[in-house]
Write a protein that holds these residues in place. Structure first.
Motif, PDB file in Angstrom:
ATOM      1  N   UNK A 169     -32.543 -10.558 -15.586  1.00 21.97           N
ATOM      2  CA  UNK A 169     -32.378 -11.290 -16.856  1.00 21.97           C
ATOM      3  C   UNK A 169     -32.723 -12.754 -16.646  1.00 21.97           C
ATOM      4  N   UNK A 170     -33.353 -13.329 -17.683  1.00 25.29           N
ATOM      5  CA  UNK A 170     -33.614 -14.775 -17.536  1.00 25.29           C
ATOM      6  C   UNK A 170     -32.866 -15.555 -18.615  1.00 25.29           C
ATOM      7  N   UNK A 171     -32.603 -16.813 -18.297  1.00 24.96           N
ATOM      8  CA  UNK A 171     -31.781 -17.606 -19.206  1.00 24.96           C
ATOM      9  C   UNK A 171     -32.552 -17.898 -20.487  1.00 24.96           C
ATOM     10  N   UNK A 172     -31.936 -17.581 -21.628  1.00 24.38           N
ATOM     11  CA  UNK A 172     -32.616 -17.786 -22.908  1.00 24.38           C
ATOM     12  C   UNK A 172     -31.947 -18.868 -23.761  1.00 24.38           C
ATOM     13  N   UNK A 173     -30.784 -19.329 -23.349  1.00 25.47           N
ATOM     14  CA  UNK A 173     -30.136 -20.414 -24.099  1.00 25.47           C
ATOM     15  C   UNK A 173     -29.383 -21.311 -23.122  1.00 25.47           C
ATOM     16  N   UNK A 174     -29.672 -22.615 -23.201  1.00 24.13           N
ATOM     17  CA  UNK A 174     -28.972 -23.584 -22.356  1.00 24.13           C
ATOM     18  C   UNK A 174     -28.794 -24.870 -23.159  1.00 24.13           C
ATOM     19  N   UNK A 175     -28.033 -25.807 -22.635  1.00 26.52           N
ATOM     20  CA  UNK A 175     -27.935 -27.122 -23.284  1.00 26.52           C
ATOM     21  C   UNK A 175     -29.318 -27.740 -23.353  1.00 26.52           C
ATOM     22  N   UNK A 176     -29.678 -28.325 -24.506  1.00 24.92           N
ATOM     23  CA  UNK A 176     -30.972 -29.008 -24.560  1.00 24.92           C
ATOM     24  C   UNK A 176     -30.990 -30.163 -23.555  1.00 24.92           C
ATOM     25  N   UNK A 177     -32.179 -30.460 -23.042  1.00 28.62           N
ATOM     26  CA  UNK A 177     -32.327 -31.546 -22.069  1.00 28.62           C
ATOM     27  C   UNK A 177     -31.875 -32.888 -22.667  1.00 28.62           C
ATOM     28  N   UNK A 178     -32.127 -33.081 -23.960  1.00 29.27           N
ATOM     29  CA  UNK A 178     -31.787 -34.352 -24.606  1.00 29.27           C
ATOM     30  C   UNK A 178     -30.278 -34.547 -24.793  1.00 29.27           C
ATOM     31  N   UNK A 179     -29.509 -33.461 -24.666  1.00 26.96           N
ATOM     32  CA  UNK A 179     -28.057 -33.579 -24.816  1.00 26.96           C
ATOM     33  C   UNK A 179     -27.437 -33.893 -23.450  1.00 26.96           C
ATOM     34  N   UNK A 180     -26.677 -34.979 -23.371  1.00 25.76           N
ATOM     35  CA  UNK A 180     -26.007 -35.305 -22.112  1.00 25.76           C
ATOM     36  C   UNK A 180     -24.870 -34.301 -21.862  1.00 25.76           C
ATOM     37  N   UNK A 181     -24.330 -34.339 -20.666  1.00 23.92           N
ATOM     38  CA  UNK A 181     -23.326 -33.341 -20.305  1.00 23.92           C
ATOM     39  C   UNK A 181     -21.935 -33.652 -20.892  1.00 23.92           C
ATOM     40  N   UNK A 182     -21.774 -34.806 -21.512  1.00 19.59           N
ATOM     41  CA  UNK A 182     -20.463 -35.222 -22.018  1.00 19.59           C
ATOM     42  C   UNK A 182     -19.891 -34.217 -23.009  1.00 19.59           C
ATOM     43  N   UNK A 183     -18.581 -34.105 -23.029  1.00 22.15           N
ATOM     44  CA  UNK A 183     -17.909 -33.219 -23.982  1.00 22.15           C
ATOM     45  C   UNK A 183     -17.757 -33.964 -25.307  1.00 22.15           C
ATOM     46  N   UNK A 184     -18.129 -33.318 -26.426  1.00 23.98           N
ATOM     47  CA  UNK A 184     -17.978 -33.955 -27.742  1.00 23.98           C
ATOM     48  C   UNK A 184     -16.496 -34.242 -28.017  1.00 23.98           C
ATOM     49  N   UNK A 185     -16.227 -35.376 -28.679  1.00 21.53           N
ATOM     50  CA  UNK A 185     -14.832 -35.692 -29.020  1.00 21.53           C
ATOM     51  C   UNK A 185     -14.448 -35.089 -30.371  1.00 21.53           C
ATOM     52  N   UNK A 186     -15.368 -34.377 -31.007  1.00 21.24           N
ATOM     53  CA  UNK A 186     -15.111 -33.862 -32.357  1.00 21.24           C
ATOM     54  C   UNK A 186     -13.994 -32.819 -32.385  1.00 21.24           C
ATOM     55  N   UNK A 187     -13.384 -32.673 -33.568  1.00 23.22           N
ATOM     56  CA  UNK A 187     -12.317 -31.677 -33.752  1.00 23.22           C
ATOM     57  C   UNK A 187     -12.900 -30.261 -33.578  1.00 23.22           C
ATOM     58  N   UNK A 188     -12.053 -29.281 -33.262  1.00 23.63           N
ATOM     59  CA  UNK A 188     -12.539 -27.903 -33.127  1.00 23.63           C
ATOM     60  C   UNK A 188     -13.257 -27.440 -34.399  1.00 23.63           C
ATOM     61  N   UNK A 189     -14.444 -26.873 -34.229  1.00 24.96           N
ATOM     62  CA  UNK A 189     -15.176 -26.297 -35.356  1.00 24.96           C
ATOM     63  C   UNK A 189     -15.939 -27.303 -36.187  1.00 24.96           C
ATOM     64  N   UNK A 190     -15.870 -28.601 -35.860  1.00 30.96           N
ATOM     65  CA  UNK A 190     -16.596 -29.619 -36.638  1.00 30.96           C
ATOM     66  C   UNK A 190     -18.096 -29.461 -36.413  1.00 30.96           C
ATOM     67  N   UNK A 191     -18.853 -29.507 -37.497  1.00 29.37           N
ATOM     68  CA  UNK A 191     -20.293 -29.272 -37.398  1.00 29.37           C
ATOM     69  C   UNK A 191     -21.092 -30.451 -36.845  1.00 29.37           C
ATOM     70  N   UNK A 192     -20.450 -31.619 -36.656  1.00 30.99           N
ATOM     71  CA  UNK A 192     -21.192 -32.727 -36.039  1.00 30.99           C
ATOM     72  C   UNK A 192     -21.834 -32.258 -34.724  1.00 30.99           C
ATOM     73  N   UNK A 193     -21.084 -31.462 -33.940  1.00 26.78           N
ATOM     74  CA  UNK A 193     -21.598 -30.986 -32.653  1.00 26.78           C
ATOM     75  C   UNK A 193     -22.860 -30.154 -32.820  1.00 26.78           C
ATOM     76  N   UNK A 194     -22.827 -29.219 -33.767  1.00 30.31           N
ATOM     77  CA  UNK A 194     -23.994 -28.358 -34.005  1.00 30.31           C
ATOM     78  C   UNK A 194     -25.192 -29.203 -34.423  1.00 30.31           C
ATOM     79  N   UNK A 195     -24.954 -30.183 -35.284  1.00 34.74           N
ATOM     80  CA  UNK A 195     -26.050 -31.012 -35.796  1.00 34.74           C
ATOM     81  C   UNK A 195     -26.628 -31.861 -34.655  1.00 34.74           C
ATOM     82  N   UNK A 196     -25.761 -32.401 -33.788  1.00 35.08           N
ATOM     83  CA  UNK A 196     -26.271 -33.123 -32.611  1.00 35.08           C
ATOM     84  C   UNK A 196     -27.181 -32.202 -31.793  1.00 35.08           C
ATOM     85  N   UNK A 197     -26.691 -30.982 -31.551  1.00 31.30           N
ATOM     86  CA  UNK A 197     -27.449 -30.075 -30.684  1.00 31.30           C
ATOM     87  C   UNK A 197     -28.816 -29.739 -31.272  1.00 31.30           C
TER      88      UNK A 197
END
Ligand code: TPP
Ligand code: SF4
Lengths: 69, 250
Positions: free
Chosen positions: B1-29
């Protein structure tokens, strides 16, 4: 036989549950163990059924899921 | 199997401070994914808003400046005009863009500034504790409309994508959501189109994203997503309101 596999980052997950209903094969459920942020992270409960479709990873707002297929 | 989904390169490794389920995270990604796919990471400058997404610069591996509340389009104007070869985008909430920043956004759009705006409409001021925004739905209870928004005293929710589509300088205006994988795919497509318009020099592009604020709505994240696809999308219809074709552009 599973044709896919996911990994959920236990410490990053905030237990929002958005990934649970989005999995067409019902592979994910909410866990009982509490992570360092204080959330009961989601777990990859039924790996045998995973197809690696990546709908869970597309959905996760915290980018906690990596997918292989 | 090969990896088909990973963090985008442009996204840093930091954990989002957003509340659980907040769509800001999805939009950033999806912005990060689009910058990866279009190979624009080294060439893009973002403008962060005042609002929950104020720390955008901690999450993306590109140059990001922080604008005073609502002034992101003015800052973006200056940057784009002095560095026209860069891709410049703003990321703004509805309090930021449609309330205190209404003047800046309308004039930047009307001037046809060649920038891309990602407008996150969650019908409330998230960061400051859930006050009424210009986009708050009629009847919606917030800390400053405790009995629900009433048009007789607070007016009507503003449809920004339609309003800006009426301006000559606007090349692209659309409204999307990220409330399901299919909608996420369409939202990515819209963001790609916004950047493409800018690369072609066609003028101002705005992608309005209907988003969630589970915390201030007092809802579980799954119910918040349903609200987006239900009453929110009913008042704020999804779709493309303006799309300039290359041929129309002298
Ligand atoms: C000049 C100024 N006025 C008011 C504020 C207070 N303030 C901070 S964030 C915010 C609203 C943010 O709401 P929105 O733009 O909808 O973003 P969200 O937090 O919902 O993502 C306000 C009014 C400020 N920081 N600066
Ligand atoms: S307050 Fe609302 S907009 Fe802000 S991070 Fe929490 S859910 Fe998201």
């Amino acid at each position: 036989m599973a044709t896919g596999r996911i990994e959920i980052d236990f410490e990053r997950c905030k237990a929002c549950e958005l990934c649970v209903p989005v999995c067409p094969k019902n592979c994910i459920e909410m866990g009982k163990e509490i992570n360092r942020q204080g959330y009961t992270a989601a777990v990859f409960a039924r790996p045998d059924d995973c197809t690696g479709c990546a709908l869970c990873a597309e959905t996760c707002p915290d980018v906690c899921i990596r997918v292989w297929r | 199997m090969k990896q088909v989904f990973d963090r985008p390169r442009t996204l840093l490794d930091a954990r989002f401070h957003y509340c659980p389920g907040c769509h800001h995270g999805t939009i950033h990604r999806i912005i990060a994914e689009t910058l990866d796919r279009m190979e624009l990471r080294e060439n893009t400058i973002g403008i962060a808003p005042v609002g929950c997404a104020v720390m955008l610069y901690d999450y993306m591996d590109i140059d990001i400046l922080e604008a005073p509340h609502g002034r992101a389009p003015a800052l973006a104007t200056g940057i784009k005009r002095s560095l026209p070869d860069r891709v410049v985008f703003t990321y703004q909430g509805d309090g930021d863009l449609a309330s205190i920043g209404m003047g800046e956004i309308v004039h930047a759009a009307n001037r046809g500034e060649n920038i891309t705006v990602v407008f996150v409409n969650n019908t409330t001021y998230g960061m400051t504790g859930g006050q009424m925004a210009p986009t708050t739905l009629l009847g919606q209870k917030t800390t400053t409309s405790p009995f629900g928004r009433d048009f007789r005293t607070e007016g009507y929710p503003i449809r920004m994508a339609e309003l800006l589509a009426g301006l000559e300088g606007v090349a692209y205006s659309t409204r999307v959501t990220v409330s399901s994988p299919a909608h996420i795919r369409k939202a990515k497509e819209a963001i790609r189109k916004g950047f493409e318009m800018q690369l072609k020099g066609m003028g101002f592009s705005i992608i309005e994203v209907l988003s969630t604020c589970p915390t201030n709505w007092g809802m579980k994240p799954l119910d918040a997503q349903k609200r987006v696809l239900g009453e929110m999308a009913e008042y704020f219809p999804l779709g493309v309101f303006k799309e300039r074709k290359q041929a129309d552009f002298a």
